[in-house]
Design a protein around this motif. Sequence first.
Motif, PDB file in Angstrom:
ATOM      1  N   HIS A   1      -7.657   7.843   3.003  1.00  0.00           N
ATOM      2  CA  HIS A   1      -6.538   7.953   3.934  1.00  0.00           C
ATOM      3  C   HIS A   1      -5.395   7.066   3.453  1.00  0.00           C
ATOM      4  O   HIS A   1      -5.629   6.019   2.863  1.00  0.00           O
ATOM      5  N   ILE A   2      -4.168   7.494   3.745  1.00  0.00           N
ATOM      6  CA  ILE A   2      -2.979   6.690   3.462  1.00  0.00           C
ATOM      7  C   ILE A   2      -2.299   6.377   4.787  1.00  0.00           C
ATOM      8  O   ILE A   2      -2.122   7.255   5.622  1.00  0.00           O
ATOM      9  N   SER A   3      -1.945   5.122   4.961  1.00  0.00           N
ATOM     10  CA  SER A   3      -1.187   4.698   6.130  1.00  0.00           C
ATOM     11  C   SER A   3       0.069   3.989   5.636  1.00  0.00           C
ATOM     12  O   SER A   3      -0.034   3.059   4.834  1.00  0.00           O
TER      13      SER A   3
ATOM     14  N   ARG B   1      -9.600  -1.339   1.259  1.00  0.00           N
ATOM     15  CA  ARG B   1      -8.185  -1.100   1.539  1.00  0.00           C
ATOM     16  C   ARG B   1      -7.314  -1.819   0.520  1.00  0.00           C
ATOM     17  O   ARG B   1      -7.533  -2.983   0.203  1.00  0.00           O
ATOM     18  N   ALA B   2      -6.297  -1.099   0.035  1.00  0.00           N
ATOM     19  CA  ALA B   2      -5.251  -1.687  -0.803  1.00  0.00           C
ATOM     20  C   ALA B   2      -3.987  -1.692   0.047  1.00  0.00           C
ATOM     21  O   ALA B   2      -3.483  -0.623   0.406  1.00  0.00           O
ATOM     22  N   VAL B   3      -3.501  -2.886   0.424  1.00  0.00           N
ATOM     23  CA  VAL B   3      -2.266  -2.947   1.198  1.00  0.00           C
ATOM     24  C   VAL B   3      -1.134  -2.379   0.348  1.00  0.00           C
ATOM     25  O   VAL B   3      -1.243  -2.287  -0.879  1.00  0.00           O
ATOM     26  N   ILE B   4      -0.051  -2.005   0.984  1.00  0.00           N
ATOM     27  CA  ILE B   4       1.038  -1.317   0.293  1.00  0.00           C
ATOM     28  C   ILE B   4       1.534  -2.093  -0.926  1.00  0.00           C
ATOM     29  O   ILE B   4       1.791  -1.517  -1.976  1.00  0.00           O
TER      30      ILE B   4
ATOM     31  N   ILE C   1       7.143   2.285  -4.589  1.00  0.00           N
ATOM     32  CA  ILE C   1       6.883   3.626  -4.062  1.00  0.00           C
ATOM     33  C   ILE C   1       7.342   3.620  -2.611  1.00  0.00           C
ATOM     34  O   ILE C   1       6.923   2.767  -1.832  1.00  0.00           O
ATOM     35  N   ARG C   2       8.181   4.555  -2.259  1.00  0.00           N
ATOM     36  CA  ARG C   2       8.612   4.665  -0.868  1.00  0.00           C
ATOM     37  C   ARG C   2       7.401   5.010  -0.012  1.00  0.00           C
ATOM     38  O   ARG C   2       6.539   5.780  -0.431  1.00  0.00           O
ATOM     39  N   ALA C   3       7.352   4.445   1.182  1.00  0.00           N
ATOM     40  CA  ALA C   3       6.223   4.678   2.080  1.00  0.00           C
ATOM     41  C   ALA C   3       5.988   6.168   2.294  1.00  0.00           C
ATOM     42  O   ALA C   3       4.843   6.629   2.326  1.00  0.00           O
ATOM     43  N   ALA C   4       7.065   6.930   2.395  1.00  0.00           N
ATOM     44  CA  ALA C   4       6.944   8.366   2.617  1.00  0.00           C
ATOM     45  C   ALA C   4       6.312   9.084   1.423  1.00  0.00           C
ATOM     46  O   ALA C   4       5.752  10.167   1.574  1.00  0.00           O
ATOM     47  N   ALA C   5       6.371   8.480   0.235  1.00  0.00           N
ATOM     48  CA  ALA C   5       5.838   9.115  -0.971  1.00  0.00           C
ATOM     49  C   ALA C   5       4.411   8.675  -1.295  1.00  0.00           C
ATOM     50  O   ALA C   5       3.816   9.169  -2.248  1.00  0.00           O
ATOM     51  N   LEU C   6       3.845   7.761  -0.516  1.00  0.00           N
ATOM     52  CA  LEU C   6       2.485   7.283  -0.786  1.00  0.00           C
ATOM     53  C   LEU C   6       1.462   8.413  -0.792  1.00  0.00           C
ATOM     54  O   LEU C   6       0.598   8.472  -1.664  1.00  0.00           O
ATOM     55  N   ALA C   7       1.549   9.302   0.180  1.00  0.00           N
ATOM     56  CA  ALA C   7       0.583  10.396   0.279  1.00  0.00           C
ATOM     57  C   ALA C   7       0.666  11.333  -0.921  1.00  0.00           C
ATOM     58  O   ALA C   7      -0.346  11.891  -1.345  1.00  0.00           O
TER      59      ALA C   7
END
Length: 168
Positions: free
Chosen positions: A37-39, A55-58, A66-72
Amino acid sequence: AAPLHDDDDARAARKAMPEVRFDELRAGAIVAGYVKHISTDSGCFVHLARDLVGRAVISEVSDAFIRAAALADAFPRGKLVVARVLSVDARRRLVELSLRRSRLSGTTLLELRDVRTGMVVRGTVTSVQSYGAFVAIDNSRKLTGLCHHTHIVDPDDDDDDDDDDDDD
């Protein structure tokens, strides 16, 4: 550049690694798992074993921004990744990971406090403005520098006004 892990490298690492057991995990260990999962708030969650998720924090997902929106998109569900264990909290059964290539390879990244006048670095031009060029510095912790236009040499410029030549 997207920090995607090479699927063939990840598969080979996964095959070479024994089954991960929580009680045997130690900080510094290299593990492989599948993105669960990506949060955009918490980071990337990775299945390390049937009953174990790390978990790997951002800030530990990539050396590059990496923009948060592009993580997935960068880390889709089910993607096989290789990570370094940063910490293990036995009491809370938490495993903190890093997916950053620099942590996996053990290389040291250049930080602002390491930069000195006259230092030569490699980088990629990210933007050009009338006053100069912005350069993302390679092998750094997300450093960007500005090269003022007066310090940029244009080999096609036929201007022979050499102010430094005082031999006349």
